[in-house]
Design an enzyme around this catalytic site. Structure first.
Site, PDB file in Angstrom:
ATOM      1  N   ARG A  68       2.723  15.829  42.468  1.00  0.00           N
ATOM      2  CA  ARG A  68       3.713  16.781  41.978  1.00  0.00           C
ATOM      3  C   ARG A  68       4.902  16.723  42.934  1.00  0.00           C
ATOM      4  O   ARG A  68       4.892  17.317  44.007  1.00  0.00           O
ATOM      5  CB  ARG A  68       3.122  18.202  41.932  1.00  0.00           C
ATOM      6  CG  ARG A  68       1.980  18.363  40.951  1.00  0.00           C
ATOM      7  CD  ARG A  68       2.450  18.264  39.507  1.00  0.00           C
ATOM      8  NE  ARG A  68       1.361  18.463  38.554  1.00  0.00           N
ATOM      9  CZ  ARG A  68       0.664  17.487  37.993  1.00  0.00           C
ATOM     10  NH1 ARG A  68       0.927  16.227  38.314  1.00  0.00           N
ATOM     11  NH2 ARG A  68      -0.296  17.758  37.129  1.00  0.00           N
ATOM     12  N   GLY A  86      -6.403  15.013  33.120  1.00  0.00           N
ATOM     13  CA  GLY A  86      -6.778  14.318  34.342  1.00  0.00           C
ATOM     14  C   GLY A  86      -7.878  15.026  35.110  1.00  0.00           C
ATOM     15  O   GLY A  86      -8.766  14.387  35.687  1.00  0.00           O
ATOM     16  N   ASP A  87      -7.835  16.363  35.123  1.00  0.00           N
ATOM     17  CA  ASP A  87      -8.842  17.137  35.845  1.00  0.00           C
ATOM     18  C   ASP A  87     -10.223  16.955  35.225  1.00  0.00           C
ATOM     19  O   ASP A  87     -11.227  16.803  35.926  1.00  0.00           O
ATOM     20  CB  ASP A  87      -8.482  18.623  35.843  1.00  0.00           C
ATOM     21  CG  ASP A  87      -7.069  18.880  36.351  1.00  0.00           C
ATOM     22  OD1 ASP A  87      -6.591  18.091  37.186  1.00  0.00           O
ATOM     23  OD2 ASP A  87      -6.452  19.864  35.903  1.00  0.00           O
ATOM     24  N   TYR A 121       6.424  27.010  38.582  1.00  0.00           N
ATOM     25  CA  TYR A 121       5.517  27.609  39.558  1.00  0.00           C
ATOM     26  C   TYR A 121       6.137  28.793  40.294  1.00  0.00           C
ATOM     27  O   TYR A 121       7.333  28.805  40.573  1.00  0.00           O
ATOM     28  CB  TYR A 121       5.117  26.563  40.612  1.00  0.00           C
ATOM     29  CG  TYR A 121       4.325  25.404  40.079  1.00  0.00           C
ATOM     30  CD1 TYR A 121       2.946  25.498  39.924  1.00  0.00           C
ATOM     31  CD2 TYR A 121       4.949  24.206  39.740  1.00  0.00           C
ATOM     32  CE1 TYR A 121       2.217  24.426  39.438  1.00  0.00           C
ATOM     33  CE2 TYR A 121       4.221  23.125  39.255  1.00  0.00           C
ATOM     34  CZ  TYR A 121       2.854  23.242  39.111  1.00  0.00           C
ATOM     35  OH  TYR A 121       2.131  22.188  38.623  1.00  0.00           O
ATOM     36  N   ASP A 146      -5.629  22.460  39.333  1.00  0.00           N
ATOM     37  CA  ASP A 146      -6.249  21.143  39.186  1.00  0.00           C
ATOM     38  C   ASP A 146      -7.660  21.047  39.758  1.00  0.00           C
ATOM     39  O   ASP A 146      -8.597  20.657  39.068  1.00  0.00           O
ATOM     40  CB  ASP A 146      -5.343  20.047  39.739  1.00  0.00           C
ATOM     41  CG  ASP A 146      -5.148  20.109  41.249  1.00  0.00           C
ATOM     42  OD1 ASP A 146      -5.259  21.198  41.838  1.00  0.00           O
ATOM     43  OD2 ASP A 146      -4.851  19.047  41.833  1.00  0.00           O
ATOM     44  N   THR A 147      -7.834  21.421  41.015  1.00  0.00           N
ATOM     45  CA  THR A 147      -9.158  21.279  41.623  1.00  0.00           C
ATOM     46  C   THR A 147     -10.160  22.306  41.092  1.00  0.00           C
ATOM     47  O   THR A 147     -11.360  22.023  41.015  1.00  0.00           O
ATOM     48  CB  THR A 147      -9.080  21.389  43.149  1.00  0.00           C
ATOM     49  OG1 THR A 147      -8.379  22.600  43.497  1.00  0.00           O
ATOM     50  CG2 THR A 147      -8.347  20.193  43.747  1.00  0.00           C
ATOM     51  N   TYR A 182       1.526  29.868  37.535  1.00  0.00           N
ATOM     52  CA  TYR A 182       2.306  28.816  36.883  1.00  0.00           C
ATOM     53  C   TYR A 182       2.328  29.027  35.374  1.00  0.00           C
ATOM     54  O   TYR A 182       1.428  29.647  34.803  1.00  0.00           O
ATOM     55  CB  TYR A 182       1.789  27.417  37.232  1.00  0.00           C
ATOM     56  CG  TYR A 182       0.477  27.025  36.596  1.00  0.00           C
ATOM     57  CD1 TYR A 182       0.432  26.277  35.411  1.00  0.00           C
ATOM     58  CD2 TYR A 182      -0.742  27.343  37.199  1.00  0.00           C
ATOM     59  CE1 TYR A 182      -0.759  25.876  34.863  1.00  0.00           C
ATOM     60  CE2 TYR A 182      -1.946  26.957  36.647  1.00  0.00           C
ATOM     61  CZ  TYR A 182      -1.945  26.221  35.477  1.00  0.00           C
ATOM     62  OH  TYR A 182      -3.149  25.840  34.911  1.00  0.00           O
TER      63      TYR A 182
END
Length: 303
Positions: A170, A262-263, A104, A33-34, A91
């Protein structure tokens, strides 16, 4: 005299990604995500502004390949530390139509130790113009390291630094709903900008609507809150506004994969704000970025 380069620092975990190709096979890549947000920020910001990633990786071949990939994407690797004997997490994406779920493998991932060296983390945060992290960044850290991480960011915010936070909840990464709620709110307390997703917030906090989510994060202390709602309209609430503002979405007729939605939305918003756009215009830019991304497979889609 050379001009000082302004750095945007994203902190979290980049993982080995296995994403479906649509042909019953999987493609190996690198995402998380980041890192996804950093990757999109690099493409949305002028080249004179540095985008850097802060994490730990292992010393295995895939970690070496990950470092090369990050550097090749234009994101600075100078804040990435290789840890002997550790590996990168992995993942796998499973699609149901265009909606996705994740499996994951990250128990021994080096990124779980990213806050162990407080001096290293503090130095990286101090030189950044904006720092970005997520609920996943917090969830993978042991409790005492999470507290140290948040303390460093709190000091940075108190010093006037812009701190952006995407709760990106999550559930399975937390020790129950109460622990999740406590951790997410602790993250929001050190942030100036918050980018929650309504479906996550309703599940964990019981918010009745996006306005309730926005109001809760403003009460915690976030100066700007943009509530995402899947592919729907966003809700914006900024310090000084009496009522939240609905920001219309960019409908996509046939989305392919929502993995990076979303990212990329967060990157679109932050890139626009860093370039002086108003919160409303930044939210519109965020919608446009996410709309493009969900028309491709995987977390990283060229704009």
């Amino acid at each position: 005299m050379s001009q000082k380069v302004e750095t945007v620092l994203s902190i979290g975990e980049c993982m080995i990604e296995l994403s479906p190709t649509g042909q019953g096979t999987y493609r190996q890549g690198f995402a998380g995500d980041t890192f996804n947000t950093a990757w999109y920020l690099r493409r949305l910001l002028p080249q004179e502004r540095e985008v850097a990633y802060f994490t730990n990786v292992g010393d295995d071949p895939l970690s070496h390949a990950m470092m090369a990939f990050i550097e090749g994407s234009g994101v600075s690797t100078r804040h990435i530390k290789a840890m002997p004997g550790r590996v990168a997490g992995l993942y796998l994406i499973t699609l149901d139509g265009h909606e996705r779920s994740f499996s994951y493998w990250r128990d021994t991932a080096a990124a779980k130790a990213l806050a162990d060296d407080e001096a290293r983390l503090t130095a990286a945060v101090d030189e950044a113009a904006l720092v970005y992290f997520s609920g996943i960044t917090l969830a993978i850290l042991p409790p005492e390291r999470r507290a140290a991480f948040l303390s460093i960011l709190k000091s940075a915010r108190n010093g006037g630094k812009r701190i952006a936070f995407d709760p990106n909840i999550r559930d399975r990464l937390w020790a129950g709903r109460a622990a999740c709620a406590e951790g997410i709110e602790a993250g929001a307390e050190v942030a100036t900008i918050c980018l929650p997703s309504f479906d996550d917030e309703a599940r964990i906090f019981g918010d009745a609507d996006a306005a309730a989510t926005a109001a809760r994060y403003r009460e915690i202390g976030c100066e700007e809150v943009v509530v995402k709602d899947g592919g729907g309209d966003a809700l914006l609430l900024v310090a000084g506004m009496q009522e939240p503002l609905v920001v219309p979405s960019n409908p996509v007729e046939k989305p392919v994969d929502t993995t990076g939605a979303g990212d990329s939305f967060g990157a679109g918003y932050l890139a626009a704000r860093l370039q002086g756009q108003s919160p409303k215009d930044a939210a519109l830019s965020a919608h446009a970025t996410a709309a493009r991304v969900i028309q491709g497979y995987g977390g990283l889609v060229e704009l």
